[in-house]
Design a protein around this motif. Structure first.
Motif, mmCIF file in Angstrom:
data_model
loop_
_atom_site.group_PDB
_atom_site.id
_atom_site.type_symbol
_atom_site.label_atom_id
_atom_site.label_comp_id
_atom_site.label_asym_id
_atom_site.label_seq_id
_atom_site.Cartn_x
_atom_site.Cartn_y
_atom_site.Cartn_z
ATOM 1 N N PHE A 204 23.710 -32.783 -2.655
ATOM 2 C CA PHE A 204 24.848 -32.843 -1.748
ATOM 3 C C PHE A 204 26.123 -33.218 -2.508
ATOM 4 O O PHE A 204 27.185 -32.650 -2.284
ATOM 5 C CB PHE A 204 24.557 -33.860 -0.638
ATOM 6 N N ILE A 205 25.982 -34.166 -3.424
ATOM 7 C CA ILE A 205 27.162 -34.605 -4.177
ATOM 8 C C ILE A 205 27.622 -33.499 -5.124
ATOM 9 O O ILE A 205 28.822 -33.238 -5.255
ATOM 10 C CB ILE A 205 26.847 -35.900 -4.928
ATOM 11 N N ALA A 206 26.660 -32.816 -5.756
ATOM 12 C CA ALA A 206 27.026 -31.683 -6.613
ATOM 13 C C ALA A 206 27.764 -30.642 -5.787
ATOM 14 O O ALA A 206 28.766 -30.069 -6.230
ATOM 15 C CB ALA A 206 25.773 -31.078 -7.240
ATOM 16 N N ALA A 207 27.284 -30.427 -4.549
ATOM 17 C CA ALA A 207 27.944 -29.450 -3.685
ATOM 18 C C ALA A 207 29.369 -29.876 -3.381
ATOM 19 O O ALA A 207 30.279 -29.050 -3.317
ATOM 20 C CB ALA A 207 27.150 -29.284 -2.391
ATOM 21 N N MET A 208 29.582 -31.187 -3.202
ATOM 22 C CA MET A 208 30.939 -31.678 -2.984
ATOM 23 C C MET A 208 31.812 -31.379 -4.192
ATOM 24 O O MET A 208 32.974 -30.980 -4.061
ATOM 25 C CB MET A 208 30.924 -33.181 -2.703
ATOM 26 N N GLY A 209 31.225 -31.568 -5.387
ATOM 27 C CA GLY A 209 31.961 -31.251 -6.604
ATOM 28 C C GLY A 209 32.322 -29.771 -6.667
ATOM 29 O O GLY A 209 33.458 -29.420 -6.989
ATOM 30 N N VAL A 210 31.353 -28.908 -6.338
ATOM 31 C CA VAL A 210 31.611 -27.462 -6.349
ATOM 32 C C VAL A 210 32.733 -27.140 -5.372
ATOM 33 O O VAL A 210 33.651 -26.369 -5.670
ATOM 34 C CB VAL A 210 30.334 -26.685 -5.967
ATOM 35 N N SER A 211 32.655 -27.767 -4.201
ATOM 36 C CA SER A 211 33.656 -27.505 -3.167
ATOM 37 C C SER A 211 35.051 -27.885 -3.652
ATOM 38 O O SER A 211 36.000 -27.105 -3.510
ATOM 39 C CB SER A 211 33.259 -28.287 -1.914
ATOM 40 N N ILE A 212 35.182 -29.070 -4.244
ATOM 41 C CA ILE A 212 36.493 -29.509 -4.747
ATOM 42 C C ILE A 212 36.983 -28.551 -5.820
ATOM 43 O O ILE A 212 38.148 -28.139 -5.822
ATOM 44 C CB ILE A 212 36.385 -30.941 -5.316
ATOM 45 N N THR A 213 36.064 -28.168 -6.743
ATOM 46 C CA THR A 213 36.463 -27.284 -7.835
ATOM 47 C C THR A 213 36.974 -25.952 -7.308
ATOM 48 O O THR A 213 38.073 -25.508 -7.659
ATOM 49 C CB THR A 213 35.261 -27.020 -8.760
ATOM 50 N N LEU A 214 36.180 -25.321 -6.435
ATOM 51 C CA LEU A 214 36.559 -23.986 -5.951
ATOM 52 C C LEU A 214 37.856 -24.035 -5.160
ATOM 53 O O LEU A 214 38.747 -23.211 -5.340
ATOM 54 C CB LEU A 214 35.443 -23.411 -5.088
ATOM 55 N N MET A 215 37.955 -25.046 -4.267
ATOM 56 C CA MET A 215 39.135 -25.107 -3.411
ATOM 57 C C MET A 215 40.403 -25.285 -4.246
ATOM 58 O O MET A 215 41.408 -24.599 -4.034
ATOM 59 C CB MET A 215 39.001 -26.256 -2.416
ATOM 60 N N ASN A 216 40.319 -26.184 -5.227
ATOM 61 C CA ASN A 216 41.532 -26.447 -5.993
ATOM 62 C C ASN A 216 41.845 -25.338 -6.982
ATOM 63 O O ASN A 216 43.007 -25.091 -7.281
ATOM 64 C CB ASN A 216 41.432 -27.799 -6.688
ATOM 65 N N THR A 217 40.790 -24.646 -7.473
ATOM 66 C CA THR A 217 41.067 -23.463 -8.290
ATOM 67 C C THR A 217 41.845 -22.450 -7.466
ATOM 68 O O THR A 217 42.832 -21.869 -7.930
ATOM 69 C CB THR A 217 39.746 -22.826 -8.775
ATOM 70 N N ALA A 218 41.409 -22.269 -6.214
ATOM 71 C CA ALA A 218 42.108 -21.310 -5.351
ATOM 72 C C ALA A 218 43.544 -21.763 -5.109
ATOM 73 O O ALA A 218 44.469 -20.950 -5.121
ATOM 74 C CB ALA A 218 41.367 -21.165 -4.031
ATOM 75 N N ILE A 219 43.737 -23.065 -4.896
ATOM 76 C CA ILE A 219 45.095 -23.556 -4.626
ATOM 77 C C ILE A 219 45.982 -23.317 -5.841
ATOM 78 O O ILE A 219 47.122 -22.850 -5.724
ATOM 79 C CB ILE A 219 45.069 -25.048 -4.247
ATOM 80 N N VAL A 220 45.455 -23.618 -7.042
ATOM 81 C CA VAL A 220 46.278 -23.476 -8.242
ATOM 82 C C VAL A 220 46.534 -22.001 -8.539
ATOM 83 O O VAL A 220 47.662 -21.582 -8.810
ATOM 84 C CB VAL A 220 45.582 -24.141 -9.449
ATOM 85 N N ALA A 221 45.459 -21.183 -8.451
ATOM 86 C CA ALA A 221 45.592 -19.800 -8.876
ATOM 87 C C ALA A 221 46.319 -18.941 -7.842
ATOM 88 O O ALA A 221 47.037 -18.015 -8.195
ATOM 89 C CB ALA A 221 44.213 -19.217 -9.168
ATOM 90 N N LEU A 222 46.113 -19.253 -6.561
ATOM 91 C CA LEU A 222 46.643 -18.350 -5.535
ATOM 92 C C LEU A 222 47.679 -19.004 -4.643
ATOM 93 O O LEU A 222 48.130 -18.403 -3.681
ATOM 94 C CB LEU A 222 45.485 -17.832 -4.664
ATOM 95 N N SER A 223 48.016 -20.277 -4.925
ATOM 96 C CA SER A 223 48.946 -21.076 -4.133
ATOM 97 C C SER A 223 48.409 -21.285 -2.720
ATOM 98 O O SER A 223 47.544 -20.561 -2.247
ATOM 99 C CB SER A 223 50.348 -20.450 -4.073
#
Lengths: 290, 295
Positions: A96-115
């Motif tokens: 579950f915690i790893a999934a939280m990490g994945v979620s943070i990573t993907l979401m913020n990659t999208a925010i940085v890359a796609l605004s």
């Protein structure tokens, strides 16, 4: 009015359902809620959007591209985040915690890359409605409902009538024994993540069609997780039932009581439901063994 | 900056007691912070109660709210508990957003007097760490650990697991209310968005990174988690949250026990470590009490 709201509710419910089925599938095999599931819907929606706007592909192909994009994301996260934990036989909290990490990573990659701006699909379905007797149904609602029905039927067919489906059901029942019987858990997990990812992608695309696409949309699909829990974790039919129920209730509350309190009432219902039936609608009640 | 660190230390102690010592992964801890923050700020601004009294009232409000919240949710297990606490967190944030006349709604509650200062924060952090340590070392704390390790076995030796969970939850709520109250009077504005799921997630991750079952680990992680994004701001700017997410994955795969992992940093363990460094020998009696290992 009543029927109209019911149709709206079922359409939203099918969007939730496409995502909540994925939660149930992954939970049934690995025993944890994939917190990063919402981000898969986001990836799918963006992949389809770019397939349409940047590559000028027609919508049906964009739909496939989107579904493929989320499936790829799902398989990647399984390979790099969950497989090492599975091989170590880590407790489900670690997943579950790893999934939280994945979620943070993907979401913020999208925010940085796609605004973090809100985007919309180019108009695909005519905004006109089809009248069925006294009520009128949006074309998009019909499309959502149709695609969801087809996707779930295919899923049920695969689970019930194919060899890999049988393996998945065996692994869901008891993964250790299934592995002893020669079922490759790697293959089972791969298939489950492909299926969950594809459905999540479809869910994200239709959410994007009905509302907007943005980098934070994964958090909204957390509601699909709630649907899966209400239906009983790990049960595919339960997840679908929960999703349709939440979708319809939500629309009714928004339509007849108050749209501001919609989410509050939905969450209160969730907690009330868990108090009365802690294992969900169709979940199996588990008793701890001594 | 140091004040933010202090507030986060107090905030993280609650989930540390719940997750690290009682085995309950809470996803709605920010709700208690919100209750404490709004109670404290509204009492100071609208009723005119002095700040220390209002702060205490905020903590009490959070603790009292934790009783009706805990009563249904603490009976749930695993993912059902996580999702129920998530629901509670969202309900509180949404209610605050909808009670526009009192809380200012989604636009926030501006103009809170800046009463939180560094000495006050430091003193409160010290007291809270001391209290948390005492709770964990007390009979109740040991009961909580028993519940975490095996609830059925704990019940068999006459530990009322529900009562222990309730107690841990109330203490966590009290600490949450305190950190919320301090935060409101430090930032000067309150906003329901500050207490949504992301805040709860952040606190949970801090506990995991620091090491479940370790108070000093949680404190250390709270410091790192607060300061690191600020330090990284100059180096990797936009990508810092991506790095943060990846760090969580790497840590949970390679060092799931976290930084401290069921160990505490005590004066005695430092002294032993020092003597081992200087003399190059292990302590005379291996495994003596005080090495801090209590699992």
């Amino acid at each position: 009015m009543f029927l109209q709201q019911l149709i709206n509710g079922l359409s939203i419910g099918s969007i939730y359902g496409l995502a909540s089925v994925g939660y149930a599938l992954i939970y049934s095999i690995l025993g944890f809620s994939n917190f990063a599931h919402g981000e898969m819907t986001m990836v799918g929606a963006f992949a389809a959007l770019f397939a349409m706007t940047a590559a000028n592909l027609p919508f049906p192909i964009a739909l496939l591209v989107g579904a493929l994009g989320s499936a790829l994301t799902a398989v990647t996260m399984e390979r790099f985040a969950y497989r090492p934990l599975r091989l170590k036989k880590a407790p489900s909290l670690y997943f579950f915690i790893a999934a939280m990490g994945v979620s943070i990573t993907l979401m913020n990659t999208a925010i940085v890359a796609l605004s973090a701006t809100f985007r919309t699909f180019p108009p695909i379905f005519p905004i006109k409605t089809v009248s069925l007797g006294a009520i009128s149904v949006g074309v998009i609602d019909l499309a959502v409902f149709g695609v969801a029905a087809v996707a779930v039927t295919i899923l049920e067919f695969v689970l019930n009538y194919t060899k890999i489906g049988k393996a998945i059901r065996a692994a869901a029942y008891d993964s250790t024994t299934a592995a002893l019987m020669g079922i490759s858990m790697d293959k089972v997990c791969f298939t489950v993540f492909v299926m969950a990812g594809t459905l999540a992608g479809l869910s994200g695309i239709f959410r994007g069609l009905k509302y907007t696409i943005h980098a934070n949309m994964g958090n909204i699909i957390l509601k699909a997780w709630i649907c899966a829990i209400i239906g009983g974790i790990g049960s595919v039919q339960g997840a679908l039932l929960g999703a349709l129920l939440v979708g319809v209730l939500e629309t009714f509350i928004a339509g007849f009581i108050s749209s501001a309190l919609r989410d509050v009432i939905a969450f209160v219902l969730l907690i009330g439901m868990l108090v009365v039936r802690p294992s969900g609608l169709l979940g199996k009640a588990t008793e701890e063994k001594a | 900056m140091l004040i933010t660190v202090g507030i986060n230390i107090i905030a993280v102690l609650g989930p540390s007691i719940l997750l690290g010592f009682t085995g309950l992964f809470t996803f709605g801890h920010a709700a208690y912070e919100a209750i404490g923050a709004y109670t404290c700020a509204l009492l100071v601004m609208k009723v005119g109660i002095p700040f220390p009294a209002a702060l205490f009232a905020g903590c009490l409000a959070a603790m009292i709210c934790s009783i009706p919240i805990g009563y249904p949710t603490l009976r749930l297990t695993s993912d059902y508990f996580i999702v129920a606490t998530l629901g509670v967190g969202e309900i509180v944030a949404l209610l605050i957003e909808n009670m526009q006349s009192i809380t200012g709604g989604a636009r926030g509650l501006p103009g809170i007097p800046f009463y939180t200062n560094l000495p006050l924060t430091v003193v409160l952090v010290a007291i809270c760490i001391w209290l948390a340590r005492n709770f964990v070392l007390s009979r109740h704390g040991r009961n909580c650990i028993a519940v975490r390790e095996n609830e059925l076995a704990a019940e068999c030796v006459a530990i009322d697991s529900f009562k222990q969970k309730m107690m841990a939850n109330m203490i966590a709520a009290f600490l949450g209310g305190l950190s919320g109250g301090l935060m409101g009077h430090y930032v000067g504005i309150l906003h329901p968005k500050m207490f949504r799921i992301i805040r709860s997630e952040e606190l949970g991750i801090a506990v995991i990174l620091g090491g479940a079952g370790s108070i000093t680990g949680s404190v250390f992680a709270a410091v790192v988690v607060t300061l690191l994004p600020e330090i990284l701001r100059d180096v990797v700017s936009d990508w810092r949250l991506v790095v943060y997410g990846l760090a969580v994955i790497v840590v949970i795969i390679n060092r799931p026990q976290g930084l401290m992992g069921y160990r505490e940093l005590t004066l005695q363990s430092i002294r032993q470590f020092w003597s081992r460094l200087t003399t190059g020998r292990r302590p005379a009696v291996p495994g003596v009490p005080g090495t801090g290992r209590r699992d």
